[in-house]
Motif scaffolding. Structure first.
Motif, PDB file in Angstrom:
ATOM      1  N   SER A   1      10.593 -64.335  11.180  1.00 37.44           N
ATOM      2  CA  SER A   1       8.484 -65.183  11.206  1.00 37.44           C
ATOM      3  C   SER A   1       8.436 -64.394  10.772  1.00 37.44           C
ATOM      4  CB  SER A   1       8.139 -64.399  12.740  1.00 37.44           C
ATOM      5  OG  SER A   1       6.723 -65.320  12.572  1.00 37.44           O
ATOM      6  N   THR A   2       8.079 -63.046  10.145  1.00 36.73           N
ATOM      7  CA  THR A   2       7.056 -63.369   8.588  1.00 36.73           C
ATOM      8  C   THR A   2       7.084 -64.641   7.999  1.00 36.73           C
ATOM      9  OG1 THR A   2       6.378 -61.356   9.175  1.00 36.73           O
ATOM     10  CG2 THR A   2       6.338 -61.801   7.157  1.00 36.73           C
ATOM     11  N   LEU A   3       9.086 -64.327   7.849  1.00 41.29           N
ATOM     12  CA  LEU A   3       9.170 -65.460   5.541  1.00 41.29           C
ATOM     13  C   LEU A   3       9.064 -67.000   6.480  1.00 41.29           C
ATOM     14  CD1 LEU A   3      12.905 -63.509   5.297  1.00 41.29           C
ATOM     15  CD2 LEU A   3      10.422 -63.615   4.527  1.00 41.29           C
ATOM     16  N   PHE A   4       8.900 -67.161   8.062  1.00 42.87           N
ATOM     17  CA  PHE A   4       9.042 -68.131   8.393  1.00 42.87           C
ATOM     18  C   PHE A   4       7.179 -68.754   7.985  1.00 42.87           C
ATOM     19  CE2 PHE A   4       6.810 -71.127  11.532  1.00 42.87           C
ATOM     20  CZ  PHE A   4       7.931 -72.609  11.189  1.00 42.87           C
ATOM     21  N   HIS A   5       6.744 -68.014   8.006  1.00 42.74           N
ATOM     22  CA  HIS A   5       5.016 -68.148   8.298  1.00 42.74           C
ATOM     23  C   HIS A   5       3.880 -68.231   7.231  1.00 42.74           C
ATOM     24  CE1 HIS A   5       4.695 -67.343  12.460  1.00 42.74           C
ATOM     25  NE2 HIS A   5       3.639 -68.373  12.636  1.00 42.74           N
ATOM     26  N   CYS A   6       5.070 -67.080   5.412  1.00 48.92           N
ATOM     27  CA  CYS A   6       5.369 -67.333   4.318  1.00 48.92           C
ATOM     28  C   CYS A   6       5.572 -68.750   3.981  1.00 48.92           C
ATOM     29  CB  CYS A   6       5.721 -66.195   4.186  1.00 48.92           C
ATOM     30  SG  CYS A   6       4.791 -65.616   2.330  1.00 48.92           S
ATOM     31  N   MET A   7       7.094 -68.716   3.703  1.00 46.44           N
ATOM     32  CA  MET A   7       6.242 -70.296   3.695  1.00 46.44           C
ATOM     33  C   MET A   7       6.059 -71.472   3.544  1.00 46.44           C
ATOM     34  SD  MET A   7       9.383 -70.302   1.492  1.00 46.44           S
ATOM     35  CE  MET A   7       9.258 -67.758   1.385  1.00 46.44           C
TER      36      MET A   7
ATOM     37  N   GLU B   1      -0.369 -61.489   4.497  1.00 47.90           N
ATOM     38  CA  GLU B   1      -1.128 -61.840   5.154  1.00 47.90           C
ATOM     39  C   GLU B   1      -0.533 -62.938   5.915  1.00 47.90           C
ATOM     40  OE1 GLU B   1      -4.264 -62.906   5.475  1.00 47.90           O
ATOM     41  OE2 GLU B   1      -4.879 -61.185   4.433  1.00 47.90           O
ATOM     42  N   SER B   2       0.476 -63.760   5.827  1.00 43.65           N
ATOM     43  CA  SER B   2       1.477 -64.325   6.691  1.00 43.65           C
ATOM     44  C   SER B   2       2.148 -63.816   7.835  1.00 43.65           C
ATOM     45  CB  SER B   2       2.676 -65.146   5.676  1.00 43.65           C
ATOM     46  OG  SER B   2       1.987 -65.562   4.876  1.00 43.65           O
ATOM     47  N   LYS B   3       2.013 -62.398   8.514  1.00 41.02           N
ATOM     48  CA  LYS B   3       2.953 -61.926   9.449  1.00 41.02           C
ATOM     49  C   LYS B   3       2.124 -61.860  10.610  1.00 41.02           C
ATOM     50  CE  LYS B   3       3.617 -57.145   6.835  1.00 41.02           C
ATOM     51  NZ  LYS B   3       3.479 -56.065   6.653  1.00 41.02           N
ATOM     52  N   ALA B   4       3.070 -62.903  11.370  1.00 34.74           N
ATOM     53  CA  ALA B   4       2.719 -63.182  12.497  1.00 34.74           C
ATOM     54  C   ALA B   4       2.395 -61.899  13.243  1.00 34.74           C
ATOM     55  CB  ALA B   4       4.597 -63.902  13.177  1.00 34.74           C
ATOM     56  N   PRO B   5       1.494 -62.855  14.186  1.00 36.96           N
ATOM     57  CA  PRO B   5       0.994 -61.299  15.402  1.00 36.96           C
ATOM     58  C   PRO B   5       2.024 -60.482  15.976  1.00 36.96           C
ATOM     59  CG  PRO B   5       0.710 -63.593  15.960  1.00 36.96           C
ATOM     60  CD  PRO B   5       1.344 -63.811  14.509  1.00 36.96           C
TER      61      PRO B   5
END
Length: 79
Positions: free
Chosen positions: A16-22, A71-75
């Motif tokens: 999820s973190t990688l997804f939001h980062c991208m 900053e991209s970490k999912a809640p």
């Protein structure tokens, strides 16, 4: 909680973190260039297989890449 459940949660969190980062980098091309410049400053133009992570890890954690990932970490919904 079993080990398998814990492992799956970590995997989902990382994914999820990688997804939001991208997504964030795709939406902000200026930050893409900043992150790329930081990576090149740390590792030069070497192939990733030649990178020395022990030497570059501290620099990576102080770079714009770390800021974007943070900053991209999912809640988190864990209690």
């Amino acid at each position: 909680m079993s080990t398998v459940q814990l492992s799956n949660r970590r995997h989902e969190t990382t994914g999820s973190t990688l997804f939001h980062c991208m997504i964030n980098l795709a939406l902000h091309p200026a930050w893409q260039r900043i992150v790329q410049a930081d990576i090149e400053a740390i590792f030069g133009h070497q192939e990733p297989s030649q990178w020395d992570y022990r030497h570059g890890l501290e620099k990576l954690t102080m770079s714009s890449l770390d800021a974007v990932v943070s900053e991209s970490k999912a809640p988190s919904f864990e209690s």
